[in-house]
Design a protein around this motif. Structure first.
Motif, PDB file in Angstrom:
ATOM      1  N   THR A 125      49.642   5.056  57.096  1.00 49.42           N
ATOM      2  CA  THR A 125      49.255   6.149  57.873  1.00 49.42           C
ATOM      3  C   THR A 125      50.513   6.892  58.233  1.00 49.42           C
ATOM      4  O   THR A 125      50.576   8.353  58.254  1.00 49.42           O
ATOM      5  CB  THR A 125      48.849   5.543  59.118  1.00 49.42           C
ATOM      6  N   LYS A 183      49.365   9.083  65.544  1.00 48.35           N
ATOM      7  CA  LYS A 183      49.248   7.900  64.939  1.00 48.35           C
ATOM      8  C   LYS A 183      48.220   6.953  65.899  1.00 48.35           C
ATOM      9  O   LYS A 183      48.122   5.646  65.720  1.00 48.35           O
ATOM     10  CB  LYS A 183      50.668   6.954  64.899  1.00 48.35           C
ATOM     11  N   THR A 184      47.754   7.545  67.126  1.00 49.06           N
ATOM     12  CA  THR A 184      47.288   6.827  68.183  1.00 49.06           C
ATOM     13  C   THR A 184      45.938   6.186  67.724  1.00 49.06           C
ATOM     14  O   THR A 184      45.643   5.118  67.824  1.00 49.06           O
ATOM     15  CB  THR A 184      46.972   7.707  69.347  1.00 49.06           C
ATOM     16  N   THR A 185      44.866   6.814  66.972  1.00 46.76           N
ATOM     17  CA  THR A 185      43.926   6.336  66.499  1.00 46.76           C
ATOM     18  C   THR A 185      44.022   5.001  65.666  1.00 46.76           C
ATOM     19  O   THR A 185      43.272   3.818  65.813  1.00 46.76           O
ATOM     20  CB  THR A 185      43.124   7.334  65.628  1.00 46.76           C
ATOM     21  N   LEU A 224      45.400   2.164  67.979  1.00 48.86           N
ATOM     22  CA  LEU A 224      44.315   1.451  69.008  1.00 48.86           C
ATOM     23  C   LEU A 224      43.426   0.460  67.723  1.00 48.86           C
ATOM     24  O   LEU A 224      43.175  -0.596  68.533  1.00 48.86           O
ATOM     25  CB  LEU A 224      43.574   2.528  69.230  1.00 48.86           C
ATOM     26  N   ALA A 225      43.295   0.992  66.585  1.00 47.22           N
ATOM     27  CA  ALA A 225      42.203  -0.108  65.857  1.00 47.22           C
ATOM     28  C   ALA A 225      42.965  -1.184  65.537  1.00 47.22           C
ATOM     29  O   ALA A 225      42.355  -2.235  65.646  1.00 47.22           O
ATOM     30  CB  ALA A 225      42.055   0.841  64.704  1.00 47.22           C
TER      31      ALA A 225
END
Length: 188
Positions: A152, A171-173, A176-177
């Motif tokens: 990513t 990069k947040t998504t 969080l996953a």
């Protein structure tokens, strides 16, 4: 050191980005075994500067994960008793050669003039610290999520970013996953 019996001043309610937005032109580097050494040097520098403050210090971010490619910036979190008592920690860190970059509610960031070490200051008990450590510890132990996170980051760094914060937000998504899987694994 601040008197724990006096009322705490209110924390800042704004975000102060000292120096304004900064474009980044940083490439990921393969894991460097020098990163923990650099962390240890700065950890000692921080300890020496904050002799009168009860702090906890942790190496966080990608450079704290063996085998993970990263931007060559060492991230350190320092937990202090009172984020509003800047005279206790900020003045000594500035005197030790760090420069203030961010002042925002519940968080301060100082860094080296070379911008290769970022020191995040948070209060003891701040849930953000647990989040940093959850991600770090999971990436240290889960090769699949470590590979996903690295791919990513590699993909995102093919784009031009006006500000490092925009790159971090992108990069947040994925983060969080990964943290959701880390929580599930921890609770199992």
């Amino acid at each position: 050191m601040s008197d724990s019996n006096k009322p705490r001043p209110p924390d800042t309610q704004t975000v102060e980005l000292v120096g304004g937005p900064e474009a980044i032109d940083v490439e990921l580097q393969s894991y460097d075994p020098q990163w923990p050494v650099i962390y240890a040097e700065h950890r000692q520098r921080i300890v020496d500067a904050l002799t009168d403050v009860a702090v906890t210090i942790e190496h966080i971010g990608s450079t704290s994960v063996d085998g993970l490619a990263a931007k060559p910036i060492i991230d350190i979190v320092v937990m202090v008793p009172d984020i509003t008592a800047e005279e206790d920690y900020l003045d000594p860190l500035l005197a030790a050669g760090y420069v203030l970059r961010v002042r925002e509610p519940a968080h301060r960031l100082v860094r080296t003039p070379a911008r290769d070490v970022h020191v995040h200051l948070l209060e003891h008990g701040d849930p953000a610290v647990d989040e940093y450590l959850l991600l770090r510890d999971h990436l240290r132990s889960n090769a699949d999520d470590r590979a996903l996170y690295e791919s990513t980051k590699r993909s995102l760094l093919t784009k031009r970013w006006a500000d490092m914060n925009d790159y971090a937000d992108a990069k947040t998504t994925v983060i969080l996953a990964i943290k959701a899987r880390a929580r599930a694994a921890h609770d199992a």
